[in-house]
Design a protein around this motif. Structure first.
Motif, short mmCIF file in Angstrom:
data_model
loop_
_atom_site.label_atom_id
_atom_site.label_comp_id
_atom_site.label_asym_id
_atom_site.label_seq_id
_atom_site.Cartn_x
_atom_site.Cartn_y
_atom_site.Cartn_z
N ALA A 242 86.29 -11.02 50.94
CA ALA A 242 86.64 -9.73 51.52
C ALA A 242 85.76 -9.50 52.67
N ALA A 243 84.33 -9.62 52.23
CA ALA A 243 83.26 -9.29 53.33
C ALA A 243 83.40 -10.26 54.49
N VAL A 244 83.63 -11.64 54.11
CA VAL A 244 83.49 -12.58 55.10
C VAL A 244 84.61 -12.64 56.20
N THR A 245 85.95 -12.55 55.66
CA THR A 245 86.99 -12.98 56.09
C THR A 245 87.96 -11.50 56.55
N GLY A 246 87.81 -10.58 55.76
CA GLY A 246 88.57 -9.44 55.81
C GLY A 246 89.76 -9.36 55.04
N ARG A 247 89.95 -10.42 54.31
CA ARG A 247 91.25 -10.76 53.72
C ARG A 247 91.16 -10.54 52.16
N GLU A 248 92.11 -10.43 51.52
CA GLU A 248 92.07 -10.13 50.02
C GLU A 248 92.89 -11.32 49.41
N VAL A 249 92.29 -11.74 48.28
CA VAL A 249 92.92 -12.84 47.29
C VAL A 249 93.96 -12.17 46.81
N PRO A 250 95.38 -12.59 46.68
CA PRO A 250 96.22 -11.67 45.97
C PRO A 250 96.15 -11.51 44.61
N SER A 251 96.65 -10.60 43.87
CA SER A 251 96.31 -10.18 42.57
C SER A 251 97.07 -11.50 41.68
N GLY A 252 96.18 -11.91 40.94
CA GLY A 252 96.70 -13.22 40.12
C GLY A 252 96.29 -14.62 40.75
N GLY A 253 95.89 -14.32 42.04
CA GLY A 253 95.88 -15.64 42.92
C GLY A 253 94.59 -16.37 42.99
N SER A 388 93.40 -1.14 26.13
CA SER A 388 92.82 -2.33 25.53
C SER A 388 92.34 -1.98 24.04
N ARG A 389 91.63 -0.90 23.87
CA ARG A 389 90.87 -0.23 22.78
C ARG A 389 91.98 0.01 21.73
N ARG A 390 93.30 0.54 22.09
CA ARG A 390 94.33 0.61 21.27
C ARG A 390 95.43 -0.48 21.15
N ASP A 391 94.85 -1.89 21.43
CA ASP A 391 95.69 -2.97 21.48
C ASP A 391 97.03 -2.83 22.06
N LEU A 392 97.09 -2.17 22.94
CA LEU A 392 98.32 -1.99 23.81
C LEU A 392 98.26 -2.94 25.27
N LEU A 393 98.59 -4.15 24.79
CA LEU A 393 98.07 -5.19 25.52
C LEU A 393 99.12 -5.38 26.72
N ALA A 394 100.47 -5.06 26.57
CA ALA A 394 101.50 -5.16 27.53
C ALA A 394 101.02 -4.08 28.72
N GLU A 395 100.74 -3.02 28.39
CA GLU A 395 100.32 -1.85 29.04
C GLU A 395 98.99 -2.02 29.94
N ALA A 396 98.14 -2.78 29.17
CA ALA A 396 96.79 -3.18 29.82
C ALA A 396 97.27 -4.17 30.91
N SER A 397 98.16 -5.10 30.73
CA SER A 397 98.64 -6.22 31.53
C SER A 397 99.04 -5.51 32.71
N GLU A 398 99.98 -4.52 32.52
CA GLU A 398 100.54 -3.78 33.71
C GLU A 398 99.76 -3.11 34.50
N TYR A 399 98.71 -2.81 34.00
CA TYR A 399 97.48 -1.99 34.92
C TYR A 399 96.71 -3.12 35.50
N CYS A 400 96.99 -4.62 35.47
CA CYS A 400 96.40 -5.66 36.12
C CYS A 400 94.82 -5.79 35.41
N ALA A 401 95.08 -5.65 34.10
CA ALA A 401 93.75 -5.93 33.56
C ALA A 401 93.23 -7.36 33.67
N MET A 402 94.14 -8.28 34.18
CA MET A 402 93.54 -9.61 34.12
C MET A 402 92.97 -10.05 35.52
N ASP A 403 92.98 -8.82 36.43
CA ASP A 403 92.53 -8.82 37.62
C ASP A 403 90.93 -8.62 37.64
N CYS A 404 90.74 -7.82 36.47
CA CYS A 404 89.18 -7.31 36.27
C CYS A 404 88.18 -8.67 36.54
N ILE A 405 87.13 -8.45 37.12
CA ILE A 405 86.13 -9.51 37.25
C ILE A 405 85.17 -9.44 36.50
#
Ligand code: SF4
Ligand code: SF4
Length: 438
Positions: A242-253, A388-405
């Protein structure tokens, strides 16, 4: 001029003064090496030597299993004294080859130098794979995989990561100051492999000596040296892009989806060793630092060196450490003791005193939104952590948990000391495990 950066992030104290002025020293060989077969992302290697066998430095001792895997090599010459599970920095016991050095430190005669002018791109990539080169910024992703994007994913921008934004760590900084030729040889090889039009080495502005030296070394070459704003996690792949190119890698990409490839500057040096000299990745520079170590140093260590040996070489401890971390304080892995070896991803060993460790009790969320403002991935950390703490994994996914670095910015700024990143890390692992089993 305003320096380029990304949105979000934090400014923790950099604490690099402990070791940034210390030249790289060769770490003496330990009495025993413990070389884990799992040191990279992907399938672990499988031991290919037996107890009692003599091995040469650089000889393959573990074979790769599959494309996303790399072989493992002997860090010195000696005798294999055990092939068994040993404590691993990932927090469990994993297969390892244990080598007693013979003191000769004799290279294998099978290693052949290469003439880059006569090698094809495929031959260069194969040499990198055989040498076991992985990303040395900490992620340890096999470099040959990154060097093999599908033909439809043309790489137009090649970025080299000399940011080293983790507090305390200075290994890459010293590499840029002391071994710029090795780095630039790797940069040229990778530029040839990718055929990229734009080549950039990104460095945080708090390393003006490294920026000046590389600018001088690259004068007239098609390589830009880009000074970046000092902010954590400037060195994370997507934030650097992002800093070098000003572009964003898409979610999940992946970076290649927007025509970008990123390699660490120490990985570039390892690529040069592999291609030009046929040398496998058996050593790296590691910063041993923190207030609980007597003499902080930047050490060139062999892979498989026990952490206890690194502590001894650095003059021992000033007191019982309050925390032992492999890597930096933000994204490193906490260790219980020194009974594990350094791996290819070990950029640092950080020893903190008890008084340096925040042990405040967790309080209730006060909805201050500091975690949201700090998140460089524009996520809602408090929401994902709660699901995540309540094991509501579908909801955590919906909020893009997998994008967390897993940068830890959210936990760092949280006034209620809620272990947000730990909860999200748990949620991500559970989501992945569920995907694999379905
Ligand atoms: S949610 Fe993930 S990416 Fe965002 S700040 Fe927290 S750890 Fe970093
Ligand atoms: S920083 Fe902590 S207290 Fe503030 S909103 Fe986020 S989780 Fe809640």
């Amino acid at each position: 001029m305003k320096l380029k950066t990304f949105t979000g992030g934090i400014h923790p104290p950099d604490n690099k003064q402990w070791s940034s002025h210390k030249a790289i020293e060769d770490c003496p060989l330990p009495a025993e090496f413990v070389v884990p077969m799992a040191q990279h992302i992907g399938a672990p290697a499988v031991a290919s030597v037996e107890v009692g066998q003599s091995v040469s430095k650089g000889q393959e001792i573990g074979s790769a299993k599959g494309f996303v895997s790399v072989p493992v090599h002997a860090p010195t010459s000696g005798e294999v004294v055990a092939v068994e599970s040993r404590p691993h920095p990932w927090g469990t016991s994993l297969p390892a080859v244990v080598i007693k050095p013979d003191g000769e430190d004799c290279w294998s005669t099978d290693l052949q130098p290469g003439d880059p002018g006569s090698l094809t791109v495929d031959e260069i990539v194969e040499k990198v794979r055989l040498a076991g080169v992985v990303g040395m910024g900490g992620a340890a992703f096999p470099a040959h995989v990154k060097m093999s994007p599908p033909p439809e994913k043309k790489i137009s921008t090649l970025i080299f990561n000399g940011v080293e934004c983790e507090p305390y760590l200075t290994a890459d900084h010293r590499m840029m100051l002391e071994e710029p030729e090795r780095i630039l040889q790797g940069v040229a090889l990778l530029q040839y492999v990718f055929g990229a039009e734009r080549v950039v080495i990104g460095i945080e502005a708090n390393k003006p000596d490294a920026i000046a030296l590389l600018e001088k070394e690259c004068a007239g070459a098609p390589v830009e040296i880009l000074s970046l704003q000092v902010k954590y996690p400037q060195g994370a792949e997507k934030q650097l892009i992002a800093a070098v190119t000003g572009r964003e890698v898409p979610s999940g990409g992946l970076p290649m989806d927007i025509g970008v490839a990123v390699h660490n500057i120490s990985t570039a040096a390892a690529v040069a060793d592999a291609v030009l000299f046929g040398r496998p990745l058996i050593e790296r520079v590691c910063t041993v630092t923190g207030p609980a170590i007597r003499e902080p140093k930047n050490l060139r260590i062999r892979i498989g060196t026990p952490l206890s040996h690194l502590v001894e070489v650095c003059g021992g401890l000033t007191e019982d450490p309050g925390k032992i971390v492999l890597g930096g304080p933000m994204m490193g892995f906490t260790q219980l003791d020194f009974d594990v070896p350094a791996t290819r991803g070990t950029s640092g060993l950080l020893l903190l005193r008890d008084e340096d460790v925040d042990r405040q009790e967790e309080g209730p969320c006060i909805r201050c939104s500091r975690c949201v403002q700090a998140c460089p991935m524009h996520l809602l950390p408090t929401t994902i952590a709660a699901y995540s703490r309540r094991d509501l994994l579908a909801e955590a996914s919906e909020y893009c948990a997998m994008d967390c670095i897993e940068c830890g910015c959210c936990s760092y700024v949280c006034p209620a000391t809620i272990p947000l990143v730990q909860a999200i890390r748990y949620g991500k692992a559970a989501i992945l495990a569920k995907k694999r089993s379905s």
